[in-house]
Scaffold this motif. Structure first.
Motif, PDB file in Angstrom:
ATOM      1  N   ARG A 175      40.178  21.389  20.037  1.00 13.91           N
ATOM      2  CA  ARG A 175      41.106  20.251  19.882  1.00 13.91           C
ATOM      3  C   ARG A 175      40.347  18.923  19.915  1.00 13.91           C
ATOM      4  NH1 ARG A 175      46.705  19.295  20.605  1.00 13.91           N
ATOM      5  NH2 ARG A 175      47.211  17.233  21.465  1.00 13.91           N
ATOM      6  N   ALA A 176      39.261  18.861  20.679  1.00 15.68           N
ATOM      7  CA  ALA A 176      38.468  17.634  20.757  1.00 15.68           C
ATOM      8  C   ALA A 176      37.937  17.228  19.383  1.00 15.68           C
ATOM      9  CB  ALA A 176      37.311  17.820  21.736  1.00 15.68           C
ATOM     10  N   LEU A 177      37.641  18.195  18.530  1.00 20.91           N
ATOM     11  CA  LEU A 177      37.164  17.896  17.176  1.00 20.91           C
ATOM     12  C   LEU A 177      38.292  17.330  16.318  1.00 20.91           C
ATOM     13  CD1 LEU A 177      34.941  21.055  16.585  1.00 20.91           C
ATOM     14  CD2 LEU A 177      34.270  18.817  17.489  1.00 20.91           C
ATOM     15  N   ASP A 178      39.516  17.826  16.525  1.00 19.67           N
ATOM     16  CA  ASP A 178      40.678  17.267  15.825  1.00 19.67           C
ATOM     17  C   ASP A 178      40.903  15.819  16.258  1.00 19.67           C
ATOM     18  OD1 ASP A 178      41.040  19.890  14.878  1.00 19.67           O
ATOM     19  OD2 ASP A 178      42.399  20.383  16.523  1.00 19.67           O
ATOM     20  N   GLN A 179      40.756  15.561  17.538  1.00 19.55           N
ATOM     21  CA  GLN A 179      40.980  14.210  18.059  1.00 19.55           C
ATOM     22  C   GLN A 179      39.941  13.235  17.526  1.00 19.55           C
ATOM     23  OE1 GLN A 179      40.942  15.468  22.174  1.00 19.55           O
ATOM     24  NE2 GLN A 179      43.179  15.283  22.347  1.00 19.55           N
ATOM     25  N   ARG A 180      38.737  13.717  17.274  1.00 14.73           N
ATOM     26  CA  ARG A 180      37.702  12.864  16.686  1.00 14.73           C
ATOM     27  C   ARG A 180      38.115  12.419  15.283  1.00 14.73           C
ATOM     28  NH1 ARG A 180      31.542  14.722  15.249  1.00 14.73           N
ATOM     29  NH2 ARG A 180      32.726  16.440  14.344  1.00 14.73           N
ATOM     30  N   VAL A 181      38.665  13.352  14.495  1.00 19.34           N
ATOM     31  CA  VAL A 181      39.173  13.004  13.165  1.00 19.34           C
ATOM     32  C   VAL A 181      40.313  11.998  13.283  1.00 19.34           C
ATOM     33  CG1 VAL A 181      40.312  13.876  11.086  1.00 19.34           C
ATOM     34  CG2 VAL A 181      38.489  15.215  12.165  1.00 19.34           C
ATOM     35  N   GLU A 182      41.198  12.234  14.234  1.00 19.50           N
ATOM     36  CA  GLU A 182      42.349  11.356  14.414  1.00 19.50           C
ATOM     37  C   GLU A 182      41.907   9.920  14.723  1.00 19.50           C
ATOM     38  OE1 GLU A 182      46.583  11.377  16.893  1.00 19.50           O
ATOM     39  OE2 GLU A 182      44.892  12.598  17.585  1.00 19.50           O
ATOM     40  N   ARG A 183      40.936   9.765  15.601  1.00 21.41           N
ATOM     41  CA  ARG A 183      40.465   8.425  15.952  1.00 21.41           C
ATOM     42  C   ARG A 183      39.860   7.712  14.753  1.00 21.41           C
ATOM     43  NH1 ARG A 183      38.625  11.288  20.570  1.00 21.41           N
ATOM     44  NH2 ARG A 183      36.514  11.386  19.697  1.00 21.41           N
ATOM     45  N   PHE A 184      39.088   8.442  13.980  1.00 16.78           N
ATOM     46  CA  PHE A 184      38.460   7.844  12.802  1.00 16.78           C
ATOM     47  C   PHE A 184      39.494   7.489  11.743  1.00 16.78           C
ATOM     48  CE2 PHE A 184      36.872   8.414   8.480  1.00 16.78           C
ATOM     49  CZ  PHE A 184      35.823   7.507   8.452  1.00 16.78           C
ATOM     50  N   ALA A 185      40.345   8.461  11.406  1.00 18.41           N
ATOM     51  CA  ALA A 185      41.310   8.262  10.325  1.00 18.41           C
ATOM     52  C   ALA A 185      42.275   7.127  10.616  1.00 18.41           C
ATOM     53  CB  ALA A 185      42.076   9.551  10.055  1.00 18.41           C
ATOM     54  N   ALA A 186      42.633   6.947  11.880  1.00 14.52           N
ATOM     55  CA  ALA A 186      43.574   5.879  12.252  1.00 14.52           C
ATOM     56  C   ALA A 186      43.020   4.500  11.929  1.00 14.52           C
ATOM     57  CB  ALA A 186      43.899   5.976  13.738  1.00 14.52           C
ATOM     58  N   LYS A 187      41.708   4.383  11.829  1.00 12.73           N
ATOM     59  CA  LYS A 187      41.079   3.098  11.516  1.00 12.73           C
ATOM     60  C   LYS A 187      40.990   2.847  10.007  1.00 12.73           C
ATOM     61  CE  LYS A 187      38.052   3.531  15.574  1.00 12.73           C
ATOM     62  NZ  LYS A 187      36.639   3.684  16.015  1.00 12.73           N
ATOM     63  N   ILE A 188      41.164   3.897   9.211  1.00  9.68           N
ATOM     64  CA  ILE A 188      40.908   3.783   7.773  1.00  9.68           C
ATOM     65  C   ILE A 188      42.181   3.829   6.934  1.00  9.68           C
ATOM     66  CG2 ILE A 188      39.627   4.739   5.825  1.00  9.68           C
ATOM     67  CD1 ILE A 188      37.828   3.716   8.087  1.00  9.68           C
ATOM     68  N   THR A 189      42.994   4.866   7.122  1.00  8.19           N
ATOM     69  CA  THR A 189      44.149   5.064   6.258  1.00  8.19           C
ATOM     70  C   THR A 189      45.443   4.582   6.902  1.00  8.19           C
ATOM     71  OG1 THR A 189      45.467   6.711   5.042  1.00  8.19           O
ATOM     72  CG2 THR A 189      44.451   7.438   7.086  1.00  8.19           C
ATOM     73  N   ASP A 190      46.340   4.124   6.059  1.00  6.59           N
ATOM     74  CA  ASP A 190      47.688   3.778   6.511  1.00  6.59           C
ATOM     75  C   ASP A 190      48.606   4.990   6.481  1.00  6.59           C
ATOM     76  OD1 ASP A 190      47.041   1.122   6.912  1.00  6.59           O
ATOM     77  OD2 ASP A 190      47.657   0.502   4.893  1.00  6.59           O
TER      78      ASP A 190
END
Length: 336
Positions: free
Chosen positions: A262-277
């Motif tokens: 799950r920690a790997l999913d959360q890493r994607v979530e943190r990154f994506a939240a900064k880029i895509t609407d």
């Protein structure tokens, strides 16, 4: 709920639960006869639950477990596949070309096969040593339950899963939890389909025990049944290429797991939240499952995601696009 027959779903749940005894009996016979390793072999969407089982096997059993695309297995072979192996294949129709072929190929070599399929007189069942009946008309997520009762029984018989009896019994309560999850998610599914049904391109990300469901929904539902262009990638691999294609208007659907990755999913979530609407997170942890102990949630989480996506979100995409989920241009339309 759109396109949902609750009576049929609950009847299907009872049919699956009734097959528990058969699945366990097959496991008992395999254990009694002895085996060196297990191979899960299928194609397309039937691979999804097998991918999850393979992830569980990595941390729960010392027995070698392999998950193979059936056509590749036959074309390439496998040095670990011998008469001491047991091959488990799955196809609801019982006539999926590659699944039938791999069962017949194994039978010709004296390799035992378990067929999880609907009819005992289907080509797949006839080619198998054991048949576990998949009687449900509704609920693709129920396929997990049959595989779980088979696989985790084998793990328990190998003295590696002392929680077996509690887990196996709690699985019988899972369909009611899945029904509640459908109801909870249905409104959001309608919103998501309305917002993204005409997207030119979308990303689907998830990993570990959730990868099978990401693979299934992006390829078998959106690509095969809705002709929508998608990119599916695991949470771990997302940062090694696909991230460069993420932009402000690009939809990214992140399917989170409840296990160690799950920690790997959360890493994607943190990154994506900064880029895509257009970040959409599907998190099974948001859905209560009465009667299922917390220690088993990571195991049943793929079932939850299956019921949300393959049932609810797919139905709402179909309504928005006007494209019947049963229409194909090429698949099963001619030989290839």
């Amino acid at each position: 709920m759109l396109g949902f027959n609750q009576d049929e779903y609950q009847t299907s749940a009872r049919e699956i639960i009734a097959a528990r005894e058969v699945a366990q009996q097959v496991a008992d016979e395999i254990h009694r006869d002895g085996y060196r390793n297990l191979f899960f072999a299928s194609v397309g969407g039937s691979l999804a639950p097998m991918m999850a089982v393979n992830e569980f096997a990595k941390v729960m059993t010392t027995r070698p477990v392999f998950t193979e695309q059936a056509a590749e297995l036959m074309a390439r072979g496998h040095r670990q596949l011998t008469r001491d192996s047991v091959v488990i294949t799955l196809s609801k129709s019982g006539d999926t070309k590659e699944s039938v072929a791999v069962a017949e190929w194994c039978k010709a070599q004296g390799i035992r096969v378990v067929a999880v399929t609907k009819n005992a007189d289907s080509p797949l069942a006839r080619a198998a040593s054991w048949h576990i009946p998949m009687r449900h008309k509704n609920g693709v997520e129920f396929e997990y339950m049959l595989l779980y009762w088979l696989f985790f029984r084998l793990v328990a018989l190998n003295d590696e899963f002392p929680q077996w009896e509690r887990f196996a019994s709690q699985l019988e309560r899972l369909p009611e939890g899945l029904l509640q999850a459908k109801r909870q998610f249905d409104g959001r599914a309608a919103t998501l389909a309305a917002k993204y049904h005409d997207a030119d391109y979308m990303m689907w990300v998830g990993g570990a025990e959730m990868w099978g469901e990401v693979y299934l929904f992006s390829m078998c539902i959106l690509e095969e049944m809705q002709w929508k262009r998608t990119k599916s990638v695991s949470s771990a691999e997302f940062f090694h290429g696909t991230l460069e294609l993420l932009e402000k208007p690009v939809p990214l659907f992140l399917v989170k797991g409840e296990g160690a990755c799950r920690a790997l999913d959360q890493r994607v979530e943190r990154f994506a939240a900064k880029i895509t609407d257009c970040l959409e997170v599907i998190d099974p942890q948001a859905f209560p499952l009465a009667g299922i102990d917390d220690e088993f949630r990571w195991i049943v989480a793929p079932c939850v995601v299956s019921t949300l996506l393959v049932d609810r979100l797919a139905a709402h995409f179909e309504q928005q696009t006007g494209h019947d989920l049963n229409i194909r241009r090429y698949y099963r339309q001619f030989d290839y």
